[in-house]
Design a protein around this motif. Structure first.
Motif, PDB file in Angstrom:
ATOM      1  N   PRO A  70      -3.015   7.615   4.237  1.00 45.73           N
ATOM      2  CA  PRO A  70      -2.980   7.118   5.623  1.00 45.73           C
ATOM      3  C   PRO A  70      -2.238   8.112   6.518  1.00 45.73           C
ATOM      4  O   PRO A  70      -1.111   8.490   6.228  1.00 45.73           O
ATOM      5  N   LEU A  92       0.668   0.167   8.024  1.00 46.06           N
ATOM      6  CA  LEU A  92       0.214   0.877   6.822  1.00 46.06           C
ATOM      7  C   LEU A  92      -0.764   0.030   5.996  1.00 46.06           C
ATOM      8  O   LEU A  92      -1.761   0.535   5.464  1.00 46.06           O
ATOM      9  N   VAL A 136      -4.632   1.026   5.027  1.00 49.44           N
ATOM     10  CA  VAL A 136      -5.191   1.056   3.661  1.00 49.44           C
ATOM     11  C   VAL A 136      -6.378   0.092   3.545  1.00 49.44           C
ATOM     12  O   VAL A 136      -7.372   0.388   2.882  1.00 49.44           O
ATOM     13  N   ILE A 190      -2.266   6.033  -3.663  1.00 53.56           N
ATOM     14  CA  ILE A 190      -1.974   5.978  -2.229  1.00 53.56           C
ATOM     15  C   ILE A 190      -0.738   6.837  -1.943  1.00 53.56           C
ATOM     16  O   ILE A 190       0.332   6.591  -2.500  1.00 53.56           O
ATOM     17  N   TYR A 214       1.593   8.105   1.196  1.00 51.76           N
ATOM     18  CA  TYR A 214       1.840   7.946   2.627  1.00 51.76           C
ATOM     19  C   TYR A 214       1.869   9.331   3.255  1.00 51.76           C
ATOM     20  O   TYR A 214       2.449  10.274   2.698  1.00 51.76           O
ATOM     21  N   ASP A 229       3.414  11.037   5.400  1.00 47.99           N
ATOM     22  CA  ASP A 229       4.576  11.888   5.687  1.00 47.99           C
ATOM     23  C   ASP A 229       5.453  12.056   4.444  1.00 47.99           C
ATOM     24  O   ASP A 229       6.645  12.314   4.536  1.00 47.99           O
ATOM     25  N   THR A 230       4.843  11.916   3.277  1.00 44.93           N
ATOM     26  CA  THR A 230       5.624  11.929   2.034  1.00 44.93           C
ATOM     27  C   THR A 230       5.386  13.200   1.230  1.00 44.93           C
ATOM     28  O   THR A 230       4.328  13.379   0.638  1.00 44.93           O
ATOM     29  N   GLU A 282       9.902  -5.491   2.013  1.00 45.95           N
ATOM     30  CA  GLU A 282       9.845  -4.464   3.052  1.00 45.95           C
ATOM     31  C   GLU A 282      11.040  -4.616   3.993  1.00 45.95           C
ATOM     32  O   GLU A 282      11.340  -5.711   4.445  1.00 45.95           O
ATOM     33  N   GLY A 327       6.387   6.133  -1.474  1.00 43.28           N
ATOM     34  CA  GLY A 327       5.109   6.345  -0.801  1.00 43.28           C
ATOM     35  C   GLY A 327       4.127   7.096  -1.681  1.00 43.28           C
ATOM     36  O   GLY A 327       3.264   7.824  -1.182  1.00 43.28           O
ATOM     37  N   GLN A 329       2.017  -4.835   6.488  1.00 47.51           N
ATOM     38  CA  GLN A 329       2.701  -3.887   5.612  1.00 47.51           C
ATOM     39  C   GLN A 329       2.028  -3.831   4.245  1.00 47.51           C
ATOM     40  O   GLN A 329       1.681  -4.874   3.669  1.00 47.51           O
TER      41      GLN A 329
END
Ligand code: G1P
Length: 328
Positions: free
Chosen positions: A6, A84, A88, A102, A104, A106-107, A151, A164, A193
């Motif tokens: 994502p 997020l 997905v 999966i 994320y 920015d990971t 979360e 992530g 989430q």
């Protein structure tokens, strides 16, 4: 198994850079952050990726097609920023019941993914231990079994945080849980989430496990991006350009085709293709493609693509196609 990435986030903490390019295309240690993720995906033996795109998604599509021609990539558009989990959920048709890794967008991470891809559990989540898990999702367990995923927990108590990088073997179960979440309008911080959907799976009896992520490099802000650049350069930095009357203090990455004249570069500097650096001293910087830097002393700076900086001393974040002149 397909990779699901994502990439819809707006990257507001990385402005002005993210006014003109998605944050996943900002460079870290010699390539766009997304390149490091796709390298991990390829190294794990996965050849198909589904990328969820937001604003300026066409730039990501162009990058993936040209830099990763052997990756079979599918692009899905996320038109509304609903979270997020929502991002997905849009990949259901592309992935189905095949299983999803999966990651994320920015990971950046270091972990041994291959053994996780053959997990016999319904899901295996990459985690790392953290003193203050409140900005993240956490995993609670009893014995070897994951009992709850939360979360943005309210309590500041050392915990195991979701990084992530999630291997979801039962992807059909995840998509059902995401649909349930959206049908019942269950939101945390006003968004759908992914953690909440995975918690629904746990409630419905799914077996989750975790695996350790050795290193987690955040790229969500300018400071973190520069720190991640420095950390990754140690392994990934290479000097590939000719240096005319210049010196380089490792670790640095200088792309082929960059022009470096009468300058001191490093440590912790990443310079992209087509950049021209003359009579300058650079330390802890990310320099994007085709920019010109002359007579500068730059420290802790990110300079956008095609930008021009002359006679500036100090630290700055200059957007793509911008110019900055200082007095010397
Ligand atoms: C997201 C996830 C969270 C995870 C975090 C890792 O949070 O919702 O579970 O721990 O990424 O960076 P966000 O960064 O969108 O607040």
């Amino acid at each position: 198994m397909k990779a699901v990435i994502p990439l819809g986030g707006k990257g507001t903490r990385l402005r002005p850079h993210t006014f003109t390019r998605p944050k996943a295309l900002l460079h870290v240690a010699g390539k766009p952050a997304l390149g490091h993720i796709l390298d991990e995906v390829a190294a794990a033996g996965i050849t198909e990726a589904v990328l969820v795109l937001g604003q300026m998604g066409e730039q990501i599509e162009e990058y993936v097609r040209s830099a990763y021609p052997r990756m079979t990539a599918t692009f899905v558009e996320q038109r509304e920023p609903l979270g997020l989990g929502h991002a997905v959920s849009l990949t259901r048709d592309a992935v189905g019941k095949e299983g999803a890794l999966i990651i994320y967008g920015d990971t950046l991470f270091e972990a041994d993914l291959r053994p996780q891809l053959s997990t016999r559990k319904d899901a295996s989540l990459g985690t790392i231990s953290c003193d203050d898990p409140r900005p993240f999702g956490i995993v609670e367990r009893s014995g070897g079994r994951v009992t709850r995923l939360v979360e943005k927990p309210k309590e500041k108590k050392r915990g195991e945080v979701i990084v992530g990088v999630n291997v979801i073997r039962d992807s059909g179960g995840l998509y059902d849980a995401l649909e349930e979440l959206m049908r019942k309008n269950l939101r945390t911080k006003n968004e759908y989430q992914l953690t909440d959907a995975m918690q629904l799976m746990v409630e419905h009896g799914a077996a989750f496990t975790t695996f350790p992520v050795k290193r987690w490099l955040d790229c969500g802000s300018v400071d973190n991006m520069l720190a991640s650049n420095a950390a990754l350069l140690v392994r990934k930095g290479k000097v590939l350009a000719e240096l005319a009357g210049s010196s380089v203090a490792a670790p640095c990455h200088v792309a082929k085709g960059a022009v470096i004249e009468r300058s001191r570069i490093g440590p912790n500097v990443s310079i992209a293709e087509g950049a021209v650096i003359r009579n300058s001293v650079l330390k802890d910087c990310i320099i994007h493609e085709s920019c010109v830097i002359e007579n500068c002393v730059l420290d802790k700076s990110i300079i956008g693509g095609h930008a021009v900086v002359r006679g500036f001393r100090g630290s700055t974040s200059l957007g793509d196609f911008s110019s900055l002149a200082g007095s010397r």
